[in-house]
Design an enzyme around this catalytic site. Structure first.
Site, short mmCIF file in Angstrom:
data_model
loop_
_atom_site.label_atom_id
_atom_site.label_comp_id
_atom_site.label_asym_id
_atom_site.label_seq_id
_atom_site.Cartn_x
_atom_site.Cartn_y
_atom_site.Cartn_z
N ARG A 198 40.32 48.50 46.44
CA ARG A 198 39.29 47.68 47.07
C ARG A 198 39.52 47.46 48.56
O ARG A 198 39.19 46.42 49.11
CB ARG A 198 39.16 46.34 46.35
CG ARG A 198 38.72 46.45 44.90
CD ARG A 198 37.35 47.12 44.77
NE ARG A 198 36.99 47.25 43.35
CZ ARG A 198 37.26 48.31 42.60
NH1 ARG A 198 37.89 49.37 43.14
NH2 ARG A 198 36.92 48.36 41.34
N SER A 231 31.35 42.18 40.04
CA SER A 231 32.60 41.44 39.85
C SER A 231 32.84 40.54 41.06
O SER A 231 32.88 41.01 42.18
CB SER A 231 33.77 42.41 39.67
OG SER A 231 33.61 43.19 38.51
N GLU A 238 35.89 39.46 45.87
CA GLU A 238 35.39 40.74 46.37
C GLU A 238 34.20 40.51 47.28
O GLU A 238 33.89 41.32 48.13
CB GLU A 238 34.96 41.65 45.20
CG GLU A 238 36.09 42.34 44.48
CD GLU A 238 35.59 43.45 43.57
OE1 GLU A 238 34.43 43.88 43.74
OE2 GLU A 238 36.35 43.87 42.71
#
Length: 304
Positions: A177, A227, A297
């Site tokens: 990520r 998410s 995120e």
């Protein structure tokens, strides 16, 4: 900022269709929340993008560059300055031999489908990720064991001086990520994938199977940013949140999904502030009860 003067300069570059004033960001994020941006700019060429960015710098106007808003939480107060959106016009995709090249605003699903039609495989995992390529490269988006960085050969970006750079996968320094794009504040222009040959029907079947799993396990019928938290080392965010009894917990119109605790969803009337406060509550509760910090995120834009 002299808005009238600035708007006139930008219209001369983009035309009236490419410049919108007081544009609601709720229409440009998958959370379906967020106040108005002073200006929304929609360049359709690379040269147009660079020209617009230079005008904004000359006029000392703050700006953000977005794609499809799939990983953004925008303040209810809106955004002062300009939002440059690439997804509506800079979304071209081309295939040559075993290479797929796509512009930053292209959605991941069409990229995956073009690859499959050309007999190329590897991107099936991305066929259900809702974002655009620019954001996916910046955060090395992934699912079901695959990551965007696994197949990228090179990415063209603009640096902070709005000069064009061509970066190799090694220079992008992909990891979970993250990539050098976000850390260096690069703006993605396009990316090239090198993909292995595959069977189109098998690839389509795999993509459809993964998307069916998404529909079965994720609350896709509610606005969200996917998410909400990154996966902490040695844990799963959703499992930790559920362990803390937060599944179904809500603040205002925002809720920890009852279907998948890793998702914070807009039940239909949420404000960005509700979502933000719920993120903080989940972080605080999980940290106190498990000792694990959940890193979002989701990228926040504006004042919270």
């Amino acid at each position: 900022m002299n808005l009238k003067h600035l708007t006139a300069r930008l219209i001369s570059l983009l035309g009236e269709a490419g410049v919108r004033e007081n544009e609601s960001m709720a229409a440009h994020t998958t959370f379906k929340t967020g106040g108005p941006a002073d200006l929304m700019l929609l360049p359709h060429t690379e040269d147009g993008l660079i020209s617009v960015l230079r005008v904004l710098r000359e006029e000392s106007v703050p700006f953000s560059v977005i794609g499809r808003g799939s990983n953004l939480l925008v303040s209810d107060e809106g955004l002062h300055g300009a939002v440059v959106k690439l997804a509506e016009r800079m979304d071209g995709i081309s295939v040559r031999e075993n290479r797929v090249t796509a512009q930053a605003g292209a959605s991941l699903r069409p990229i995956c489908l073009e690859a499959i039609r050309a007999g190329l495989s590897g991107l099936e995992f991305a066929g259900g990720i809702p974002g655009s390529l620019g954001g996916a490269v910046a955060m090395n988006a992934g699912a079901y064991g695959g990551e965007i960085g696994d197949f990228i050969t090179s990415v063209r970006v603009l640096d902070r001086r709005f000069e064009t750079l061509c970066l190799s996968a090694a220079e992008l320094d992909f990891s979970y990520r993250r990539s050098a794009v976000a850390e260096q504040e690069y703006i993605v222009l396009d990316a090239e994938f090198t993909l292995p040959e595959g069977d189109p029907q098998a690839s389509m079947d795999k993509m459809n199977e993964l998307n069916a799993r998404r529909r079965d396990k994720q609350p896709l019928n509610y606005p969200s940013a996917g998410s909400t938290f990154k996966r902490p080392a040695g844990h799963f965010a959703g499992a930790l949140i559920e362990q803390c009894g937060l599944k179904g917990f809500s603040i205002g119109g925002a809720q920890v999904s009852e279907k998948h605790a890793g998702f914070i969803i807009n039940m239909g009337d949420a404000f960005s502030r509700d979502i933000y406060e719920l993120i903080l509550h989940v972080q605080d509760t999980v940290l106190k009860e498990t000792g694990v910090f959940l890193e979002p995120e989701v990228k926040m834009l504006g004042e919270f």
